[in-house]
Design a protein around this motif. Structure first.
Motif, PDB file in Angstrom:
ATOM      1  N   LEU A  95       0.832  -1.207   0.000  1.00 17.76           N
ATOM      2  CA  LEU A  95       0.000   0.000   0.000  1.00 17.76           C
ATOM      3  C   LEU A  95       0.862   1.251   0.000  1.00 17.76           C
ATOM      4  O   LEU A  95       0.581   2.226  -0.698  1.00 17.76           O
ATOM      5  CB  LEU A  95      -0.918  -0.011   1.231  1.00 17.76           C
ATOM      6  N   ALA A  96       1.948   1.222   0.782  1.00 19.44           N
ATOM      7  CA  ALA A  96       2.797   2.411   0.925  1.00 19.44           C
ATOM      8  C   ALA A  96       3.850   2.543  -0.159  1.00 19.44           C
ATOM      9  O   ALA A  96       4.470   3.598  -0.272  1.00 19.44           O
ATOM     10  CB  ALA A  96       3.488   2.369   2.289  1.00 19.44           C
ATOM     11  N   SER A  97       4.068   1.505  -0.952  1.00 15.95           N
ATOM     12  CA  SER A  97       5.134   1.550  -1.955  1.00 15.95           C
ATOM     13  C   SER A  97       4.960   2.748  -2.893  1.00 15.95           C
ATOM     14  O   SER A  97       3.876   2.979  -3.430  1.00 15.95           O
ATOM     15  CB  SER A  97       5.147   0.261  -2.777  1.00 15.95           C
ATOM     16  N   PRO A  98       6.029   3.495  -3.129  1.00 14.86           N
ATOM     17  CA  PRO A  98       5.930   4.641  -4.034  1.00 14.86           C
ATOM     18  C   PRO A  98       6.016   4.253  -5.509  1.00 14.86           C
ATOM     19  O   PRO A  98       5.824   5.108  -6.386  1.00 14.86           O
ATOM     20  CB  PRO A  98       7.145   5.491  -3.638  1.00 14.86           C
ATOM     21  N   ASP A  99       6.318   2.993  -5.780  1.00 15.47           N
ATOM     22  CA  ASP A  99       6.480   2.569  -7.172  1.00 15.47           C
ATOM     23  C   ASP A  99       5.152   2.644  -7.921  1.00 15.47           C
ATOM     24  O   ASP A  99       4.122   2.189  -7.415  1.00 15.47           O
ATOM     25  CB  ASP A  99       7.006   1.135  -7.238  1.00 15.47           C
ATOM     26  N   PRO A 100       5.140   3.183  -9.130  1.00 15.29           N
ATOM     27  CA  PRO A 100       3.902   3.197  -9.913  1.00 15.29           C
ATOM     28  C   PRO A 100       3.551   1.793 -10.389  1.00 15.29           C
ATOM     29  O   PRO A 100       4.389   0.886 -10.371  1.00 15.29           O
ATOM     30  CB  PRO A 100       4.244   4.110 -11.095  1.00 15.29           C
ATOM     31  N   VAL A 101       2.312   1.601 -10.786  1.00 20.22           N
ATOM     32  CA  VAL A 101       1.882   0.332 -11.377  1.00 20.22           C
ATOM     33  C   VAL A 101       1.409   0.607 -12.796  1.00 20.22           C
ATOM     34  O   VAL A 101       1.075   1.739 -13.148  1.00 20.22           O
ATOM     35  CB  VAL A 101       0.761  -0.337 -10.542  1.00 20.22           C
ATOM     36  N   MET A 102       1.387  -0.443 -13.614  1.00 19.29           N
ATOM     37  CA  MET A 102       1.069  -0.255 -15.029  1.00 19.29           C
ATOM     38  C   MET A 102      -0.352  -0.712 -15.338  1.00 19.29           C
ATOM     39  O   MET A 102      -0.798  -1.753 -14.847  1.00 19.29           O
ATOM     40  CB  MET A 102       2.069  -1.030 -15.895  1.00 19.29           C
ATOM     41  N   ARG A 103      -1.033   0.081 -16.154  1.00 16.32           N
ATOM     42  CA  ARG A 103      -2.377  -0.259 -16.598  1.00 16.32           C
ATOM     43  C   ARG A 103      -2.465  -0.049 -18.111  1.00 16.32           C
ATOM     44  O   ARG A 103      -1.879   0.908 -18.650  1.00 16.32           O
ATOM     45  CB  ARG A 103      -3.423   0.621 -15.903  1.00 16.32           C
ATOM     46  N   PRO A 104      -3.203  -0.902 -18.810  1.00 12.16           N
ATOM     47  CA  PRO A 104      -3.354  -0.711 -20.256  1.00 12.16           C
ATOM     48  C   PRO A 104      -4.240   0.487 -20.571  1.00 12.16           C
ATOM     49  O   PRO A 104      -5.006   0.956 -19.716  1.00 12.16           O
ATOM     50  CB  PRO A 104      -3.998  -2.019 -20.710  1.00 12.16           C
ATOM     51  N   ARG A 105      -4.123   0.957 -21.775  1.00  9.96           N
ATOM     52  CA  ARG A 105      -4.956   2.079 -22.220  1.00  9.96           C
ATOM     53  C   ARG A 105      -6.427   1.705 -22.082  1.00  9.96           C
ATOM     54  O   ARG A 105      -6.836   0.594 -22.395  1.00  9.96           O
ATOM     55  CB  ARG A 105      -4.640   2.416 -23.673  1.00  9.96           C
ATOM     56  N   GLY A 106      -7.216   2.619 -21.583  1.00 10.09           N
ATOM     57  CA  GLY A 106      -8.630   2.366 -21.369  1.00 10.09           C
ATOM     58  C   GLY A 106      -8.956   1.831 -19.986  1.00 10.09           C
ATOM     59  O   GLY A 106     -10.120   1.723 -19.624  1.00 10.09           O
TER      60      GLY A 106
END
Length: 270
Positions: free
Chosen positions: A196-207
């Motif tokens: 929850l606290a991790s500053p790393d971004p996560v990836m999501r597909p377009r849309g």
């Protein structure tokens, strides 16, 4: 959600053409994501897939003491993790909303596949390391993220039972909540708070990127083979860890003493 339904995850037969994805920060507001991030890791760790075809996800630990389910077909829907009483701990459960990012869910579910650390768990430490603001609010102990969109709260009832409540919400009202019943093992709650606290971004597909004024996004081009390789690396790591644990058990020396076999007569010296 049987194995055959996972076909097409990654490159498959697609042409090697880059696809647009987005890195999203903070991760708590990135939306649910791909459920297979959780389920495929559990399957690679030896968990049984008990899902019915076309129905909600339902997985069971190898010793049948813990179940992980995800049901998007009911309201409010989301994740339920349930553990049986094991003598030292009573029965417990965790309920996580449908929009809880799978990377954060996996903090808890991945920890279910690993041996418990000998160190005493500290749920607040990962939050404080990322500069979350911790404080007492009446009977509650509270931590909020630097931008105020995510929180974790601890409340001890009159009977001494502890309840954890957590979640994230943007100014438009989008978000999720989760709660853990009093007997939830603390090392699992800490594993959750770490992600929850991790500053790393996560990836999501377009849309699949939420419409929120509280998130930042970066457009990235990802080839299907790259995406497949990243996903496969996570699965391979789970299989390797499971193999290592099983091998250690099978080669562990016997600790029980061998039965004493008395000799029929003592040898005498001439």
């Amino acid at each position: 959600m049987k194995k055959k339904q996972w076909q097409g995850w990654g490159a498959g037969e697609q042409a090697e053409q880059a696809e647009q994805h987005y890195l999203v920060q903070p991760r708590a507001l990135a939306g649910g994501g791909d459920v297979r991030h959780v389920s495929e890791f559990l399957r690679a760790s030896g968990w049984r897939d008990k899902s019915k075809s076309g129905g909600p996800l339902h997985m069971e630990s190898p010793d049948r003491t813990v179940r992980v389910a995800y049901d998007p077909y009911v309201l409010p829907g989301g994740w339920t993790i349930h553990g049986q009483a094991d003598g030292a701990n009573g029965e417990w459960s965790a309920h996580l909303g449908r929009q809880t990012p799978v990377e954060i869910v996996a903090g808890l579910t991945d920890a279910l596949t690993r041996p418990r650390s000998a160190h005493a768990p500290n749920v607040w430490a990962p939050l404080q390391e990322q500069n979350w603001h911790t404080r007492f609010e009446g009977a509650h102990y509270m931590a909020t993220s630097p931008n105020g969109t995510a929180w974790m709260q601890y409340h001890q009832g009159a009977d001494g039972s502890a309840m954890w409540w957590t979640g994230a919400q943007d100014k438009q009202g989008n978000g999720w909540t989760a709660n853990f019943t009093p007997n939830t093992p603390m090392h699992l709650v800490q594993a959750f708070s770490t992600e929850l606290a991790s500053p790393d971004p996560v990836m999501r597909p377009r849309g699949r990127v939420p419409h929120s004024a509280q998130i930042r996004t970066w457009s990235v081009s990802v080839k299907p083979s790259q995406l497949s390789a990243w996903q496969q690396a996570r699965i391979t790591a789970a299989r390797a860890a499971t193999w290592a644990r099983n091998s250690a058990r099978s080669t562990r020396p016997r600790t029980s003493p061998r039965p004493h076999t008395p000799t029929s007569s003592a040898r005498t010296r001439r």
